[in-house]
Design an enzyme around this catalytic site. Structure first.
Site, PDB file in Angstrom:
ATOM      1  N   ARG A 140      54.590  48.564  45.052  1.00 12.65           N
ATOM      2  CA  ARG A 140      53.293  48.166  45.593  1.00 12.65           C
ATOM      3  C   ARG A 140      53.336  48.252  47.122  1.00 12.65           C
ATOM      4  NH1 ARG A 140      47.879  47.312  44.711  1.00 12.65           N
ATOM      5  NH2 ARG A 140      47.172  45.158  44.899  1.00 12.65           N
ATOM      6  N   THR A 415      42.241  53.542  40.408  1.00 15.12           N
ATOM      7  CA  THR A 415      43.661  53.637  40.154  1.00 15.12           C
ATOM      8  C   THR A 415      43.844  54.748  39.124  1.00 15.12           C
ATOM      9  OG1 THR A 415      43.774  51.281  40.592  1.00 15.12           O
ATOM     10  CG2 THR A 415      45.566  52.180  39.316  1.00 15.12           C
ATOM     11  N   ASN A 435      43.775  52.318  45.677  1.00 18.49           N
ATOM     12  CA  ASN A 435      42.793  51.242  45.616  1.00 18.49           C
ATOM     13  C   ASN A 435      41.388  51.773  45.363  1.00 18.49           C
ATOM     14  OD1 ASN A 435      42.299  48.458  45.508  1.00 18.49           O
ATOM     15  ND2 ASN A 435      41.623  48.412  47.626  1.00 18.49           N
ATOM     16  N   GLU A 454      44.660  49.391  50.579  1.00 18.55           N
ATOM     17  CA  GLU A 454      45.155  48.274  49.775  1.00 18.55           C
ATOM     18  C   GLU A 454      45.043  46.932  50.475  1.00 18.55           C
ATOM     19  OE1 GLU A 454      45.517  47.959  46.209  1.00 18.55           O
ATOM     20  OE2 GLU A 454      46.412  49.877  46.755  1.00 18.55           O
ATOM     21  N   SER A 487      45.880  43.820  39.773  1.00 16.92           N
ATOM     22  CA  SER A 487      45.500  43.756  38.362  1.00 16.92           C
ATOM     23  C   SER A 487      46.216  44.799  37.518  1.00 16.92           C
ATOM     24  CB  SER A 487      43.983  43.976  38.218  1.00 16.92           C
ATOM     25  OG  SER A 487      43.262  42.936  38.824  1.00 16.92           O
TER      26      SER A 487
END
Length: 605
Positions: A140, A415, A435, A454, A487
Site C-alpha cells: 500500500r 481499483t 485510487n 491515495e 477497502s
C-alpha cells in the site's frame, strides 16, 4: 463446488426447489446479463460450459443459456484485461508459478488497464501456496514524510475541495514496484526479465483498443486535454480521442518497464524514475522527496481469517478490508441457510445490518497497524458476532447515526483485481490501485504512467466525507509514512483444507460487500462462481444512510418491504466492481470474468 445431477447443475434450480418459490427478479436479471455481453462468448470448444436454466413458467425469460465460466485443468488467470490475462497465461504455460504470473499481470495491467493497473500506486497480494502456507503482502502507498494532518485544510480549518484528489499534492509514495518485486524474489521461480517481457512488448509495440478500453478512456477525455503529458499518450496525436481498433503505443512506459527489468526496483526507488517523479512533484506543488522513495518498504504478515459454513476464509488484515468482510460473515453465520433463504426481505435485512455494524467498527477502530492498535481479535470473536445479532430488531432498520462518531470517508473505486491459480495448486489474489480513475491525473514527464491520489483515502478532517462519501475517524488521520485505510479485500477460501475459491474486486467501499455477496451466493444459494460474480449487487455502509443497488437488483416487492422497515433504497443506473474469480471443482478450475468489465477475460488451459 459440489457435483450434482445435470438437471440441477445451475444451482439456481436447486435453490428454487429447496425454497419452493419462484426465482426472484434479481436472479433472472443475472441470467439475462449473459445475453447482452459484447463480444459474444466463444464456442464451446474454447472451454465454456453452458446449461439451460429452468425457470418459473411465468417468467418472461425462459430457457436462457447461462454460462458457468471458463474451464481449465492446469492453470487459470482472470483479470480486467484480456491482453493481461494472456500475459499471465503464457507465464503459466512456460512453467512459471502463480506468483510469477501475478507479477507479470501486475506489470501488464499498467499497460493495458491504465486507469487502475499501475506502477504509480499500491495494493495487496494474498498468497496461498500449494503446501498450505499463506502470506499477505502489503505494498500500500504511504504518506510522504512531509505530510501533515491538516495539509488539505484552508486557513479557516475547512477542507479545500479536490486538493487531495488531483495534482501532485494528492500523491502518496507508490508501492507497486517494490511489492511485485518482493513477491517475485521470495515466492516466484522465474527471473524479472522473463516475467516483464510481456508488459514491455505490449507497451512498446502497442495493443488494439477494444470497446471496453475505449469506454474507460472516454470517461476522462476532457481531463486528458488539460494535461499535456497525459494527452501526449492517451489522445491520438495529443488531441483527439482514440477509437475502437486503434493501436495504443506507450513508449515512455516501455522505457520505464525496461529500466525496472534491467535494474530492479532500485530504478524506481533510488534511480532515474524516482528522480523524474520527485522533480515533477517539486515543480507542481507536491511534497514528494527522494527520501520518501528510498525508505519505502513492503510488509508481510499472516492474513486475517474466519470461517463460514465450514469453509475457511482468509483475507487482507488492516489496513485492508478483510476484517470488515469477516465481521459480516461472522454475523451471518448465526443464521441458518434455510432462515436466510426463506424470505428475501429478511435475508437482506440481516445482511444490511451486518454491513452496518462492520462499517461502523471499521470507521471507529481500524487503521495502519504500524500506527493503530487494531482490536481485530475482539471484532472477529464469536461472542461479539452474537452480541451484534442480538441488536438486530425484527423487521426494523437500525438507525446508523448513533454508531458513527464521525462520518465515514470513501475509498477510490477505480481499483483493479485479478485472481490466478497454477497447476501446482498455488493461488494468488491481488487487488491494487491508483485510487480514483487515472489517479491524480498526473504523469511525470518521461515516465509514462499515472500517479495515485491515495492521500484522499486518509481522513482530511474527521467527520468530513471524501470523494466517495465514506466518513472516517482519527485513527485514519494523515501521518508521515502511514498507510491509509483501505477497502481492498483480496480473498481466498478453502474447503476441507483444499483450495476452493479465489476472489476479490475493485469498487472502493463496495469491495467488502461485493466479496461478501460472491461468497454467500456460492455457499448459501448454491450458485456457480460465474452466477455469483454476475449477480446484481447492493451495498450499505451506514452513512450516507442509503442502500445502493445495481439496476433491478431487488424486486419491487422486496424494495417495498425494506422501505417499510425504514431502509432508504437508491437504485443506481450504473454497476460497480469486477469480481474476477476462480473456483475449484474437483480437478477443474472455473474462471469467471465479471461481465461488468467486458474488456477482461478468464483464460485457462
Amino acid at each position: 463446488m459440489r457435483r450434482v445431477p445435470p438437471p440441477l447443475k445451475t444451482g439456481l434450480l436447486r435453490w428454487m426447489l429447496a425454497s419452493t418459490i419462484a426465482i426472484p427478479l434479481s436472479i433472472l436479471v443475472e441470467m439475462g446479463m449473459f445475453k447482452t455481453l459484447e463480444p459474444p462468448f466463444p464456442p464451446l470448444s474454447h472451454g465454456l460450459r453452458f446449461v439451460e436454466a429452468q425457470v418459473s413458467p411465468q417468467s418472461p425469460l425462459p430457457n436462457l443459456p447461462v454460462t458457468e465460466g471458463v474451464a481449465g485443468k492446469n492453470g487459470m488467470v482472470v483479470t480486467a484485461s484480456r491482453e493481461s490475462s494472456q500475459v499471465g497465461l503464457e507465464i503459466l504455460k512456460a512453467g512459471g508459478n502463480a506468483v510469477d504470473a501475478a507479477v507479470a499481470v501486475g506489470y501488464a495491467l499498467a499497460v493495458t488497464h491504465p486507469c487502475c493497473g499501475n506502477l504509480g500506486g499500491g495494493g495487496f497480494m494474498l498468497l496461498r501456496q500449494a503446501n498450505g502456507e499463506e502470506v499477505f503482502l502489503d505494498f500500500r502507498e504511504t504518506a510522504p514524510l512531509a505530510a501533515t494532518p491538516d495539509m488539505y485544510l484552508d486557513e479557516t480549518g475547512e477542507v479545500v475541495e479536490r486538493l487531495s484528489e488531483r495534482g501532485y499534492l494528492a500523491v502518496a509514495v507508490p508501492g507497486t514496484v517494490r511489492g511485485l518485486d518482493r513477491a517475485l524474489t521470495r515466492y516466484g521461480t522465474l527471473d524479472r526479465t522473463q516475467v516483464m517481457a510481456g508488459a514491455i512488448a505490449l507497451a512498446r509495440d502497442g495493443f488494439i483498443l477494444q470497446p471496453g478500453d475505449i469506454n474507460i478512456l472516454n470517461r476522462s477525455v476532457e481531463e486528458f486535454q488539460h494535461q499535456p503529458e497525459v494527452a501526449a499518450i492517451f489522445l491520438k496525436d495529443g488531441k483527439t480521442p482514440y477509437q475502437v481498433g486503434d493501436r495504443l503505443v506507450q513508449t515512455d512506459l516501455a522505457n520505464s518497464l525496461q529500466l525496472i527489468a534491467d535494474q530492479g526496483p532500485d530504478a524506481f526507488y533510488t534511480g532515474p524514475i524516482a528522480e523524474k517523479i520527485v522533480n515533477a512533484s517539486e515543480q507542481n506543488g507536491g511534497i514528494l522527496t527522494l527520501e520518501d522513495f528510498s525508505t519505502y518498504s513492503v510488509t508481510e504478515s499472516a492474513p486475517v481469517e474466519c470461517s463460514y459454513r465450514g469453509d475457511r476464509v482468509i483475507s487482507a488484515p488492516p489496513p485492508g478490508g478483510g476484517t470488515t468482510l469477516c465481521q459480516m460473515l461472522n454475523v451471518l453465520e448465526g443464521y441458518s441457510v434455510a432462515e436466510l433463504n426463506r424470505s428475501e426481505a429478511n435475508r437482506l435485512h440481516w445482511m444490511l445490518s451486518a454491513m452496518l455494524f462492520a462499517f461502523a467498527d471499521r470507521n471507529t477502530y481500524l487503521g495502519d497497524p504500524a500506527f493503530v492498535d487494531n482490536p481485530s481479535d475482539r471484532l472477529l470473536s464469536p461472542d461479539y458476532a452474537a452480541q451484534l445479532r442480538a441488536k438486530i430488531p425484527k423487521n426494523q432498520a437500525i438507525p446508523p447515526e448513533p454508531l458513527f462518531h464521525q462520518t465515514p470517508e470513501a475509498t477510490g473505486t477505480d481499483t483493479t483485481h485479478y485472481s490466478i491459480v497454477d497447476r501446482f495448486g498455488n493461488a494468488v489474489s491481488v487487488t491494487y490501485t491508483i485510487n480514483s480513475l487515472f489517479g491524480a491525473m498526473e504523469i511525470a514527464p518521461g515516465t509514462g504512467f499515472f500517479l495515485n491520489n491515495e492521500m484522499d483515502d486518509f481522513t482530511a478532517k474527521p467527520g468530513v466525507p471524501n470523494q466517495f462519501g465514506l466518513v472516517q475517524g482519527t485513527v485514519n488521520r494523515i501521518e508521515p509514512g502511514k498507510r491509509p485505510l483501505s477497502s481492498m479485500t483480496p480473498t481466498i477460501v478453502t474447503r476441507n483444507g483444499q483450495l476452493f475459491l479465489v476472489t476479490g474486486s475493485p469498487g472502493g467501499s463496495t469491495i467488502p460487500t461485493t466479496v461478501l455477496q460472491v461468497i454467500t451466493h456460492i455457499s448459501d444459494r448454491n450458485m456457480t462462481v460465474a452466477q455469483a460474480v454476475s449477480h446484481p449487487r447492493f451495498h450499505y455502509q451506514g452513512l450516507p444512510n442509503r442502500v445502493r443497488t445495481e439496476p433491478l437488483a431487488l424486486s419491487p416487492d422486496t424494495v417495498e418491504r425494506l422501505s417499510a422497515m425504514g431502509y432508504h433504497i437508491e437504485s443506481l443506473s450504473t454497476n460497480w466492481g469486477a469480481a474476477s474469480s476462480i473456483a475449484v471443482e474437483g480437478d477443474t478450475l472455473w474462471g469467471a470474468n465479471d461481465p461488468r468489465r467486458p474488456a477482461g477475460a478468464a483464460l485457462g488451459y
